[in-house]
Write an enzyme that holds these catalytic residues in place. Structure first.
Site, PDB file in Angstrom:
ATOM      1  CB  ALA A  14      -0.915   0.004   1.219  1.00 18.31           C
TER       2      ALA A  14
ATOM      3  N   GLY B 102       0.315  -5.889  -0.248  1.00 19.75           N
ATOM      4  CA  GLY B 102      -0.538  -6.103  -1.400  1.00 19.75           C
ATOM      5  C   GLY B 102       0.150  -6.825  -2.539  1.00 19.75           C
TER       6      GLY B 102
ATOM      7  CD  GLU C 234      -2.887  -8.846   1.126  1.00 17.36           C
ATOM      8  OE1 GLU C 234      -3.633  -9.201   2.052  1.00 17.36           O
ATOM      9  OE2 GLU C 234      -2.720  -7.648   0.815  1.00 17.36           O
TER      10      GLU C 234
ATOM     11  CD  GLU D 153      -0.076  -6.178   5.077  1.00 14.51           C
ATOM     12  OE1 GLU D 153      -0.486  -6.138   3.901  1.00 14.51           O
ATOM     13  OE2 GLU D 153       0.653  -7.103   5.506  1.00 14.51           O
TER      14      GLU D 153
END
Length: 253
Positions: free
Chosen positions: A66, A110, A113, A133
């Site tokens: 992010a 991300g 992911e 995170e």
């Protein structure tokens, strides 16, 4: 062709999406988000394309996660952020055609992911994977509902609770990565693999993906969207993000 911050090209029967904001380590900006979604839709709509490949530009990053500088802490803003983020992270799963993540460098947050949402991961020997995170007082919104199915619950918890990076070889051992290749052969090896898929019966390949992906994208995504915003409002998240922005170690309560 440029789609947002993503370069889109077609080689034979393979569409290649290259995330192209290397100065931000290809972090999740609006341009990256829009480019991935638009690129995969374009590949799906092109009957000449059989497979899509996602990779990153530059030598350092596939996708570093992010854009932390743009994060917000109010509940509505956090929920809107999660909706947008999960929309792009689900895009490889939603795509009708197979998607290969060619991971050329760090795949954090991300980026990790997006890779596991793809049908296959081919990784450079230099690739590193992490869901860091937790170091911001947060949890990975997409991996929290997918990772345990790939590596098992205990390992998924360990990766999420510590947030430490793992090597490409370790990711291969855990079953995250399909194959690890020399860095300078990542593109050629990935395209060779994609060409092999493209040579298989088109409809059977697409139906195979659909069958194996059945049940994905339902209640578990809504749970993440509804449940995780509370973390953004907690003191730990505000401390973690502030510490990141100020380039210091966080002091969690």
């Amino acid at each position: 062709m440029r789609l947002g911050s993503v370069n889109y090209e077609v080689r034979g029967r393979v569409a290649i999406l290259t995330l192209d904001e290397p100065q931000k380590l290809n972090a999740l900006t609006a341009g990256i988000r829009d480019g991935i979604i638009s690129g995969l839709k374009k590949a799906d709509a092109d009957e000449a394309v059989r497979v899509a490949v996602i990779t990153g530009s530059g030598e350092k990053a596939f996708w570093a996660g992010a854009d932390i500088m743009a994060m917000t802490f109010d509940p509505e803003g956090a929920r809107a952020f999660l909706i947008e983020a999960l929309d792009v992270l689900q895009a490889p799963e939603r795509a009708r055609k197979p998607v290969i993540a060619a991971v050329n460098g760090i795949a954090f947050g991300g980026g990790f992911e997006l890779a596991i949402a793809s049908d296959f991961i081919v990784a450079s020997e230099r690739a590193r994977f992490a869901v860091p995170e937790i170091k911001l007082g947060l949890l990975p919104g997409f991996a929290i509902v997918r990772l345990q199915d790939i590596v098992g619950r205990a390992k998924a918890k360990e990766l999420s609770i510590f947030g430490d990076p793992i090597s490409a070889d370790e990711a291969f051992r855990l079953g995250l990565v399909l194959r690890v290749v020399p860095h300078d052969q990542l593109v050629s090896e990935t395209l060779s693999f994609a060409d092999r898929i493209a040579a298989r019966p088109r409809l059977a390949v697409q139906m195979g993906k659909s069958f194996y992906n059945r049940g994905l994208g339902g209640d578990e995504i809504r749970y993440a969207i509804d449940g995780l915003p509370i973390l953004f409002t907690h003191d730990d998240a505000q401390e973690g993000v502030s510490a990141f922005r100020e380039k210091r170690e966080p002091k969690f309560g």
